[in-house]
Write a protein that holds these residues in place. Structure first.
Motif, PDB file in Angstrom:
ATOM      1  N   ASN A 228      22.830   4.561 -41.322  1.00  0.00           N
ATOM      2  CA  ASN A 228      24.256   4.885 -41.341  1.00  0.00           C
ATOM      3  C   ASN A 228      24.925   4.371 -42.619  1.00  0.00           C
ATOM      4  N   THR A 460      28.456  10.120 -39.904  1.00  0.00           N
ATOM      5  CA  THR A 460      28.816   8.915 -39.148  1.00  0.00           C
ATOM      6  C   THR A 460      30.134   9.093 -38.386  1.00  0.00           C
ATOM      7  N   PHE A 462      30.652  11.315 -36.327  1.00  0.00           N
ATOM      8  CA  PHE A 462      30.295  11.801 -34.998  1.00  0.00           C
ATOM      9  C   PHE A 462      29.690  10.716 -34.118  1.00  0.00           C
ATOM     10  N   LEU A 463      29.434   9.543 -34.687  1.00  0.00           N
ATOM     11  CA  LEU A 463      28.858   8.463 -33.888  1.00  0.00           C
ATOM     12  C   LEU A 463      29.870   7.963 -32.871  1.00  0.00           C
ATOM     13  N   ASN A 464      29.377   7.393 -31.823  1.00  0.00           N
ATOM     14  CA  ASN A 464      30.240   6.895 -30.743  1.00  0.00           C
ATOM     15  C   ASN A 464      30.939   5.606 -31.184  1.00  0.00           C
ATOM     16  N   PRO A 465      32.286   5.579 -31.167  1.00  0.00           N
ATOM     17  CA  PRO A 465      33.177   6.668 -30.774  1.00  0.00           C
ATOM     18  C   PRO A 465      33.432   7.629 -31.931  1.00  0.00           C
ATOM     19  N   PHE A 466      33.744   8.883 -31.588  1.00  0.00           N
ATOM     20  CA  PHE A 466      34.039   9.897 -32.598  1.00  0.00           C
ATOM     21  C   PHE A 466      35.306   9.526 -33.361  1.00  0.00           C
ATOM     22  N   SER A 467      35.263   9.627 -34.690  1.00  0.00           N
ATOM     23  CA  SER A 467      36.415   9.293 -35.532  1.00  0.00           C
ATOM     24  C   SER A 467      37.020  10.564 -36.112  1.00  0.00           C
TER      25      SER A 467
END
Length: 539
Positions: A228, A460, A462-467
Motif C-alpha cells: 500500500n 488504496t 478502496f481499502l476499508n474504510p473507503f475514502s
C-alpha cells in the motif's frame, strides 16, 4: 534514397551554432505577434544543463519527504526505479520525434498530427494544468523554506514576492532563459554531489560520531505500509519525474536540435540513476521514515529530508546551504514551469484550442500573455494556507502525478503511430537522425505501465474504510480528460489521422540521406541554417 523533406532552401554552407537563427530576423521588419515563430536561440550546452539540472527541483529536494514517509526506504526505491524505467523509454520515444521534428508544440502537436486533434486538445490542457499544479507546489515549497530561517514575514507574502519574481524572469528572451538555467542547474548539480559525499561520511561515522549503516532499514523497517505504501509513492514519483520531457518542448527553440536533443536524451538513464535513485537511497540510510519532521498528511508544511538529515548529524551550516540550494532550485524550476506551460498554451491558442490572444508574442519572441495567464492560475497555491493545508498539498501532487502518466501514455501512442506512418509512407526508420532504443518493445512496455499506474496509484482509496476524498483526488482527472477529448471530438467531428495522410514532414530541420551514407549516428553532423542540407562526415 530516403529523403527527409525540407521546408526551406538547401545549400551546403555550414553555420556556427552560436550564430543567430534566421527565424530571429525573419520578422524583424514585420512582426506579427499572432504568427511570428519563437526564437531558436537555445544552444547545445543550454539543453544539456536543462536536461541534467532541470530535474533537480523542489519536488526532489522537498517533495521526496512525502514519498519517503509513505513508502519507506525500500518502497521509494521500488517506485522510483520502476517509474525511472518508464521515463527512459518515454524519453527515447520523445527524443526520436523531437529530433526529427523539433517544434515548440512538441508532443501536443504530435498528438494532433499523428493521432487525433481531439487527443491534442485534451492532452494540451492536461499538460498545462500539470505545470500549473507543479508551479503552485513550488511557490508553496519556497515560502516554507524561507520561513525555516525567519517567520517575520507571513507565508502568503513570500508567495507573492516569488510570484512577481518568476513572472519578471520568465519574460526575458529564450536565450536569457537558457543562460539562467545553465548556471542555476550547474549550482544544483554540484550541491547535490556535495550532499552525496556528506551522506557517505555521516553513514560511515566520519561525521556525527556514530556509524549508521543500514540500521533504519531494520528499525523501523524498509517498508512503511507494505504494498500500500509503495502504491502511494508512484504518483509522487511521477510528479517528480515530470520535468524530464522538457527537452521535447525546448527542441523547438534549439538552434541545433539534431545535435543537442539526442545528447540530452542519452543522459536520461544516468540522471535517473545518480540524482533520483541516489537521493532516495541516501535519504533512506540517514533517517527513519517515521522521522516526525517529514511531510505527512496532517502536517502544515514540508521540510526537506536533506536538511533534516544534515541537521540531525549536527552539520547546521550545511543544512542552511541545502535550504539555499532549495531556493535556487525553486527559482530554476519556477522559470522552467512558466516556460513549459506558456509554450504549451501558445501552441493551443495558435491551433484554435485556447483563446486567440494567448498566442501572441512580443518582438523578442516571448509569449507574455500565455506566461501571465499561466501564472495567474498558480494562485491556487493560496489554498494551502488554510487549516487543511496538508490535504490540499497532497491533492495538488496527486493531480500533477496522474496528469504526468496521461502525458507519457500519449507520447508513447504518438510514437507508435509515427513509426507506423513511416512504414506506410515508404520511409525507413534507419534514416531518422535519432532512433529510440528497444523499439517497439520499450514503447509498448512504458505505455502499458503508464496505463496500469494511472489506475493502480489510487487503489488504496478502496481499502476499508473507503475514502471518498482520496477516490476523487486520485481519479477526478481521468473523466475530466475523457470529457475534454470526447467533447472536442463530437463538437468538431474529428477523426483519427490515417497513416498514409499523416503529416510527418512539417517542421523538419535536417538533412537528406543519399545512398551509401552513414545512417548509424556515428558520423559527425553538420548543418547550415534554415533547413540547409545535413552532410554526414564519416570518420
Amino acid at each position: 534514397m530516403a529523403l527527409w523533406k525540407d521546408q526551406t532552401s538547401h545549400t551546403n554552407n555550414e553555420v556556427d551554432e552560436s550564430s543567430p537563427s534566421p527565424d530571429d530576423h525573419a520578422h524583424d521588419g514585420n512582426h506579427d505577434p499572432l504568427t511570428a515563430p519563437l526564437k531558436r536561440k537555445l544552444h547545445s550546452r543550454h539543453l544539456q544543463m536543462i536536461a541534467i539540472g532541470g530535474i533537480i527541483g523542489p519536488g526532489l529536494l522537498v517533495g521526496s519527504g512525502k514519498a519517503f514517509s509513505e513508502g519507506g526506504p525500500g518502497g521509494v526505491l521500488i517506485s522510483f526505479s520502476l517509474v525511472g524505467i518508464i521515463v527512459y523509454f518515454v524519453m527515447q520515444a520523445l527524443g526520436e520525434m523531437a529530433t526529427a521534428i523539433p517544434v515548440t508544440g512538441s508532443f501536443t502537436e504530435y498528438a494532433q498530427r499523428f493521432v487525433d486533434d481531439s487527443l491534442a486538445f485534451g492532452l494540451g490542457w492536461a499538460y498545462w494544468w500539470l505545470w500549473i499544479t507543479v508551479l503552485a507546489n513550488e511557490y508553496n515549497a519556497v515560502s516554507l523554506v524561507i520561513m525555516y530561517w525567519t517567520d517575520a514575514v507571513p507565508q502568503w507574502a513570500w508567495i507573492l514576492i516569488f510570484w512577481f519574481l518568476f513572472l519578471g524572469l520568465a519574460n526575458f528572451g529564450v536565450r536569457e532563459y537558457g543562460e539562467m538555467e545553465f548556471w542555476l542547474s550547474l549550482i544544483k548539480v554540484l550541491a547535490l554531489i556535495v550532499f552525496f559525499i556528506l551522506a557517505i561520511c555521516i553513514s560511515t561515522g566520519g561525521i556525527g560520531g556514530e556509524a549508521i549503516g543500514f540500521k533504519y532499514w531494520h528499525n523501523p523497517g524498509a517498508f512503511a505500509d507494505s504494498i500500500n505504501g509503495v502504491a502511494r509513492t508512484f504518483v509522487v514519483a511521477g510528479t517528480l519525474y515530470a520535468r524530464t520531457e522538457m527537452v521535447g518542448i525546448t527542441a523547438g527553440e534549439s538552434s541545433n536540435p539534431q545535435k543537442a536533443v539526442p545528447r540530452a536524451i542519452k543522459q536520461v538513464f544516468w540522471r535517473i540513476l545518480v540524482f533520483y535513485i541516489g537521493t532516495m537511497f541516501f535519504i533512506g540510510i540517514l533517517m527513519p521514515y517515521t522521522e516526525p519532521q517529514l511531510l505527512n498528511s496532517s502536517s502544515y508544511g514540508a521540510n526537506s529530508p536533506l536538511t533534516i538529515a544534515l541537521s540531525n548529524a549536527g552539520i547546521q551550516p550545511a543544512a542552511h546551504l541545502i535550504n539555499a540550494l532549495i531556493v535556487v532550485s525553486v527559482i530554476s524550476a519556477g522559470i522552467g514551469s512558466l516556460y513549459v506551460s506558456s509554450r504549451t498554451i501558445l501552441f493551443m491558442a495558435r491551433t484554435g484550442k485556447a483563446p486567440k490572444f494567448l498566442g501572441r508574442t512580443n518582438a523578442a519572441g516571448v509569449p507574455w500573455p500565455a506566461i501571465l495567464f499561466s501564472n495567474i492560475f498558480t494562485c491556487i497555491v493560496f489554498l494551502t494556507l488554510g487549516e487543511s493545508a496538508g490535504k490540499v498539498y497532497n491533492a495538488l501532487i496527486t493531480l500533477s502525478g496522474v496528469a504526468t502518466f496521461l502525458v507519457w501514455s500519449t507520447i508513447c501512442i504518438a510514437h507508435i503511430r509515427f513509426r507506423l506512418a513511416l512504414t506506410a509512407q515508404g520511409q525507413s526508420p534507419s534514416s531518422l537522425p535519432f532512433r529510440a532504443a528497444f523499439y517497439p518493445w520499450g514503447t509498448y512496455f512504458s505505455l502499458a505501465l503508464c496505463i496500469f499506474l494511472t489506475f493502480f496509484q489510487g487503489y488504496t482509496a478502496f481499502l476499508n474504510p473507503f475514502s471518498a476524498d482520496d477516490f476523487v483526488i486520485n481519479y477526478i482527472l481521468l473523466p475530466v480528460f475523457a470529457i475534454f477529448v470526447g467533447g472536442w471530438k463530437v463538437w468538431h467531428r474529428t477523426k483519427i489521422v490515417g497513416l498514409a495522410e499523416m503529416d510527418i514532414w512539417t517542421g523538419r530541420r535536417e538533412r537528406a540521406f543519399d545512398e551509401g551514407e552513414d545512417v548509424t549516428g556515428k558520423g559527425k553532423w553538420k548543418r547550415g541554417w534554415r533547413g540547409r542540407a545535413w552532410n554526414a562526415v564519416v570518420g
